[in-house]
Design a protein around this motif. Structure first.
Motif, PDB file in Angstrom:
ATOM      1  N   ASN A  17     -15.597  11.013 107.027  1.00  0.00           N
ATOM      2  CA  ASN A  17     -16.475   9.981 106.462  1.00  0.00           C
ATOM      3  C   ASN A  17     -16.114   9.672 105.013  1.00  0.00           C
ATOM      4  O   ASN A  17     -16.185   8.515 104.570  1.00  0.00           O
ATOM      5  CB  ASN A  17     -17.935  10.431 106.546  1.00  0.00           C
ATOM      6  CG  ASN A  17     -18.453  10.418 107.981  1.00  0.00           C
ATOM      7  OD1 ASN A  17     -17.867   9.778 108.853  1.00  0.00           O
ATOM      8  ND2 ASN A  17     -19.540  11.109 108.219  1.00  0.00           N
ATOM      9  N   LEU A  18     -15.716  10.704 104.274  1.00  0.00           N
ATOM     10  CA  LEU A  18     -15.312  10.506 102.890  1.00  0.00           C
ATOM     11  C   LEU A  18     -14.034   9.675 102.819  1.00  0.00           C
ATOM     12  O   LEU A  18     -13.895   8.801 101.957  1.00  0.00           O
ATOM     13  CB  LEU A  18     -15.104  11.867 102.212  1.00  0.00           C
ATOM     14  CG  LEU A  18     -14.828  11.858 100.709  1.00  0.00           C
ATOM     15  CD1 LEU A  18     -15.932  11.127  99.959  1.00  0.00           C
ATOM     16  CD2 LEU A  18     -14.683  13.270 100.194  1.00  0.00           C
ATOM     17  N   PHE A  19     -13.112   9.925 103.716  1.00  0.00           N
ATOM     18  CA  PHE A  19     -11.852   9.167 103.758  1.00  0.00           C
ATOM     19  C   PHE A  19     -12.124   7.694 104.066  1.00  0.00           C
ATOM     20  O   PHE A  19     -11.530   6.801 103.451  1.00  0.00           O
ATOM     21  CB  PHE A  19     -10.924   9.761 104.813  1.00  0.00           C
ATOM     22  CG  PHE A  19      -9.567   9.102 104.879  1.00  0.00           C
ATOM     23  CD1 PHE A  19      -8.634   9.317 103.878  1.00  0.00           C
ATOM     24  CD2 PHE A  19      -9.244   8.242 105.925  1.00  0.00           C
ATOM     25  CE1 PHE A  19      -7.385   8.703 103.920  1.00  0.00           C
ATOM     26  CE2 PHE A  19      -8.002   7.625 105.976  1.00  0.00           C
ATOM     27  CZ  PHE A  19      -7.066   7.856 104.969  1.00  0.00           C
ATOM     28  N   ILE A  20     -13.040   7.427 105.006  1.00  0.00           N
ATOM     29  CA  ILE A  20     -13.412   6.042 105.330  1.00  0.00           C
ATOM     30  C   ILE A  20     -14.029   5.359 104.108  1.00  0.00           C
ATOM     31  O   ILE A  20     -13.732   4.199 103.803  1.00  0.00           O
ATOM     32  CB  ILE A  20     -14.400   6.007 106.517  1.00  0.00           C
ATOM     33  CG1 ILE A  20     -13.707   6.503 107.793  1.00  0.00           C
ATOM     34  CG2 ILE A  20     -14.935   4.593 106.734  1.00  0.00           C
ATOM     35  CD1 ILE A  20     -14.639   6.681 108.972  1.00  0.00           C
ATOM     36  N   SER A  21     -14.874   6.102 103.389  1.00  0.00           N
ATOM     37  CA  SER A  21     -15.505   5.564 102.179  1.00  0.00           C
ATOM     38  C   SER A  21     -14.467   5.220 101.120  1.00  0.00           C
ATOM     39  O   SER A  21     -14.602   4.227 100.396  1.00  0.00           O
ATOM     40  CB  SER A  21     -16.510   6.579 101.615  1.00  0.00           C
ATOM     41  OG  SER A  21     -17.552   6.822 102.537  1.00  0.00           O
ATOM     42  N   ILE A  22     -13.417   6.047 101.016  1.00  0.00           N
ATOM     43  CA  ILE A  22     -12.339   5.778 100.063  1.00  0.00           C
ATOM     44  C   ILE A  22     -11.659   4.446 100.395  1.00  0.00           C
ATOM     45  O   ILE A  22     -11.441   3.602  99.515  1.00  0.00           O
ATOM     46  CB  ILE A  22     -11.305   6.918 100.071  1.00  0.00           C
ATOM     47  CG1 ILE A  22     -11.921   8.189  99.479  1.00  0.00           C
ATOM     48  CG2 ILE A  22     -10.053   6.524  99.278  1.00  0.00           C
ATOM     49  CD1 ILE A  22     -11.059   9.421  99.640  1.00  0.00           C
ATOM     50  N   LEU A  23     -11.337   4.251 101.674  1.00  0.00           N
ATOM     51  CA  LEU A  23     -10.677   3.011 102.098  1.00  0.00           C
ATOM     52  C   LEU A  23     -11.557   1.796 101.807  1.00  0.00           C
ATOM     53  O   LEU A  23     -11.066   0.764 101.316  1.00  0.00           O
ATOM     54  CB  LEU A  23     -10.347   3.080 103.595  1.00  0.00           C
ATOM     55  CG  LEU A  23      -9.310   4.128 104.017  1.00  0.00           C
ATOM     56  CD1 LEU A  23      -9.102   4.084 105.535  1.00  0.00           C
ATOM     57  CD2 LEU A  23      -7.983   3.897 103.295  1.00  0.00           C
ATOM     58  N   LEU A  24     -12.841   1.901 102.106  1.00  0.00           N
ATOM     59  CA  LEU A  24     -13.767   0.795 101.854  1.00  0.00           C
ATOM     60  C   LEU A  24     -13.815   0.451 100.364  1.00  0.00           C
ATOM     61  O   LEU A  24     -13.811  -0.724  99.974  1.00  0.00           O
ATOM     62  CB  LEU A  24     -15.170   1.158 102.353  1.00  0.00           C
ATOM     63  CG  LEU A  24     -15.373   1.170 103.875  1.00  0.00           C
ATOM     64  CD1 LEU A  24     -16.739   1.745 104.220  1.00  0.00           C
ATOM     65  CD2 LEU A  24     -15.245  -0.244 104.445  1.00  0.00           C
ATOM     66  N   ASN A  25     -13.848   1.486  99.515  1.00  0.00           N
ATOM     67  CA  ASN A  25     -13.952   1.252  98.076  1.00  0.00           C
ATOM     68  C   ASN A  25     -12.654   0.733  97.478  1.00  0.00           C
ATOM     69  O   ASN A  25     -12.681   0.006  96.479  1.00  0.00           O
ATOM     70  CB  ASN A  25     -14.407   2.538  97.366  1.00  0.00           C
ATOM     71  CG  ASN A  25     -15.905   2.692  97.370  1.00  0.00           C
ATOM     72  OD1 ASN A  25     -16.589   2.307  96.433  1.00  0.00           O
ATOM     73  ND2 ASN A  25     -16.439   3.241  98.453  1.00  0.00           N
ATOM     74  N   VAL A  26     -11.524   1.088  98.065  1.00  0.00           N
ATOM     75  CA  VAL A  26     -10.246   0.519  97.619  1.00  0.00           C
ATOM     76  C   VAL A  26     -10.234  -0.985  97.879  1.00  0.00           C
ATOM     77  O   VAL A  26      -9.832  -1.787  97.020  1.00  0.00           O
ATOM     78  CB  VAL A  26      -9.058   1.201  98.336  1.00  0.00           C
ATOM     79  CG1 VAL A  26      -7.768   0.413  98.105  1.00  0.00           C
ATOM     80  CG2 VAL A  26      -8.878   2.631  97.834  1.00  0.00           C
ATOM     81  N   VAL A  27     -10.691  -1.384  99.065  1.00  0.00           N
ATOM     82  CA  VAL A  27     -10.757  -2.810  99.419  1.00  0.00           C
ATOM     83  C   VAL A  27     -11.709  -3.546  98.472  1.00  0.00           C
ATOM     84  O   VAL A  27     -11.384  -4.633  97.962  1.00  0.00           O
ATOM     85  CB  VAL A  27     -11.224  -2.976 100.885  1.00  0.00           C
ATOM     86  CG1 VAL A  27     -11.494  -4.452 101.190  1.00  0.00           C
ATOM     87  CG2 VAL A  27     -10.178  -2.423 101.845  1.00  0.00           C
ATOM     88  N   ILE A  28     -12.868  -2.958  98.210  1.00  0.00           N
ATOM     89  CA  ILE A  28     -13.840  -3.583  97.314  1.00  0.00           C
ATOM     90  C   ILE A  28     -13.240  -3.765  95.915  1.00  0.00           C
ATOM     91  O   ILE A  28     -13.346  -4.828  95.306  1.00  0.00           O
ATOM     92  CB  ILE A  28     -15.121  -2.720  97.203  1.00  0.00           C
ATOM     93  CG1 ILE A  28     -15.828  -2.627  98.547  1.00  0.00           C
ATOM     94  CG2 ILE A  28     -16.075  -3.304  96.164  1.00  0.00           C
ATOM     95  CD1 ILE A  28     -16.937  -1.601  98.566  1.00  0.00           C
ATOM     96  N   THR A  29     -12.618  -2.708  95.422  1.00  0.00           N
ATOM     97  CA  THR A  29     -12.063  -2.735  94.065  1.00  0.00           C
ATOM     98  C   THR A  29     -11.003  -3.820  93.917  1.00  0.00           C
ATOM     99  O   THR A  29     -11.031  -4.611  92.956  1.00  0.00           O
ATOM    100  CB  THR A  29     -11.460  -1.362  93.706  1.00  0.00           C
ATOM    101  OG1 THR A  29     -12.467  -0.359  93.817  1.00  0.00           O
ATOM    102  CG2 THR A  29     -10.905  -1.368  92.289  1.00  0.00           C
TER     103      THR A  29
END
Length: 302
Positions: A17-29
């Motif tokens: 779940n943490l890895f998925i959150s990282i990917l989502l936040n990279v896209v947002i950034t």
């Protein structure tokens, strides 16, 4: 010297779940950086920088989660458990520096206002709210069982709230052409980052410097241990966090009688139960003594 670990059944935290959150936040950034440059919104860029620092924090949390499983060795007798604290210190310091720079840029914007394209700000902030909201839901369960995950969860929650503030600013610019709100929200976000960053920096520094936890009174520990039969004096006390989950106590114990080691083991068991159940200390290291000639102060500077 006798010591003991108190083992606790822990919720198994998985890194997926943490890895998925990282990917989502990279896209947002990335989206917010591009959108901030195109729209001219400093608030959007400041939120992007906030998200970027949180991506770093999430990556470090993920790496720390993996490293925490590494076994101790002769060269690393504690393993790599304190790497989280070093990373937290560096991240918190960079967070404060970035926030101060954002305040500087925002003040310049007040004197030199720029036209901003609010539609891009609105849509990107909505994407930020949705993606961060999903990340918050992904980490919510783990956050209730693990302090490392809880810190990541709180970062994502503040990201979501920052995106809400940017959305409000975008709407005000779109409907009322209040463009100064962009600089105002940038300062508000930056001040909040300074507040959060300073608090994290202070906590990390205290743990790295082996300060005793603020919520535990060492004098209260002494009073409780001295009530146990067979204890004459607990002294030469050290109390510190190895990391967010492990709280260590090291001390000398002056016994009231010259007892056998088997009897000391029984006495130690009573002490361990008090320290764990009343103070949450889960790693105990006690040196037994009887009329030994050494400093008997509670706190001794080695």
């Amino acid at each position: 010297m006798s010591h003991n670990h108190v083992h606790i059944h822990k919720h198994e935290v998985k890194g997926k779940n943490l890895f998925i959150s990282i990917l989502l936040n990279v896209v947002i950034t990335l989206a917010q950086i591009i959108g901030g440059i195109i729209s001219g919104s400093l608030a959007l860029l400041s939120d992007a920088l906030h998200n970027f620092t949180d991506v770093l924090s999430l990556v470090i949390s993920y790496i720390a989660h993996k490293l925490s499983r590494k076994k101790a060795s002769f060269n690393q007798t504690f393993g790599l458990k304190r790497s989280e604290l070093i990373a937290a210190f560096v991240n918190a310091l960079s967070l404060v520096v970035i926030a101060i720079y954002l305040v500087y840029e925002a003040v310049l914007r007040f004197f030199e206002p720029q036209t901003i394209k609010p539609d891009i700000v609105i849509w990107l902030s909505i994407i930020g709210i949705v993606a961060n909201g999903l990340s918050v839901l992904l980490l919510k369960k783990d956050a209730s069982h693990n302090l490392n995950m809880k810190s990541a969860y709180l970062h994502l929650l503040t990201d979501m709230l920052a995106s809400v503030a940017v959305l409000a600013g975008g709407l005000l610019m779109h409907f009322f052409q209040i463009f100064w709100i962009d600089a105002f929200l940038t300062i508000a976000i930056a001040l909040y980052l300074i507040y959060v960053g300073y608090d994290l920096l202070k906590s990390a520094t205290k743990m790295l410097m082996l300060f005793s936890p603020e919520d535990i009174d060492v004098k209260e520990i002494i009073r409780e241990i001295h009530q146990i039969e067979g204890v004459k004096k607990l002294h030469h006390i050290h109390l510190w966090h190895l990391n967010e989950e492990e709280l260590h106590l090291e001390a000398h114990l002056d016994c009231s009688e010259d007892i056998k080691m088997s009897e000391f083991n029984e006495l130690l068991q009573k002490i361990e139960e008090v320290l764990f159940h009343q103070f949450g200390i889960n790693h105990i290291n006690i040196q037994p003594e009887f009329k030994k000639e050494d400093p008997k102060d509670y706190i001794v500077q080695d």
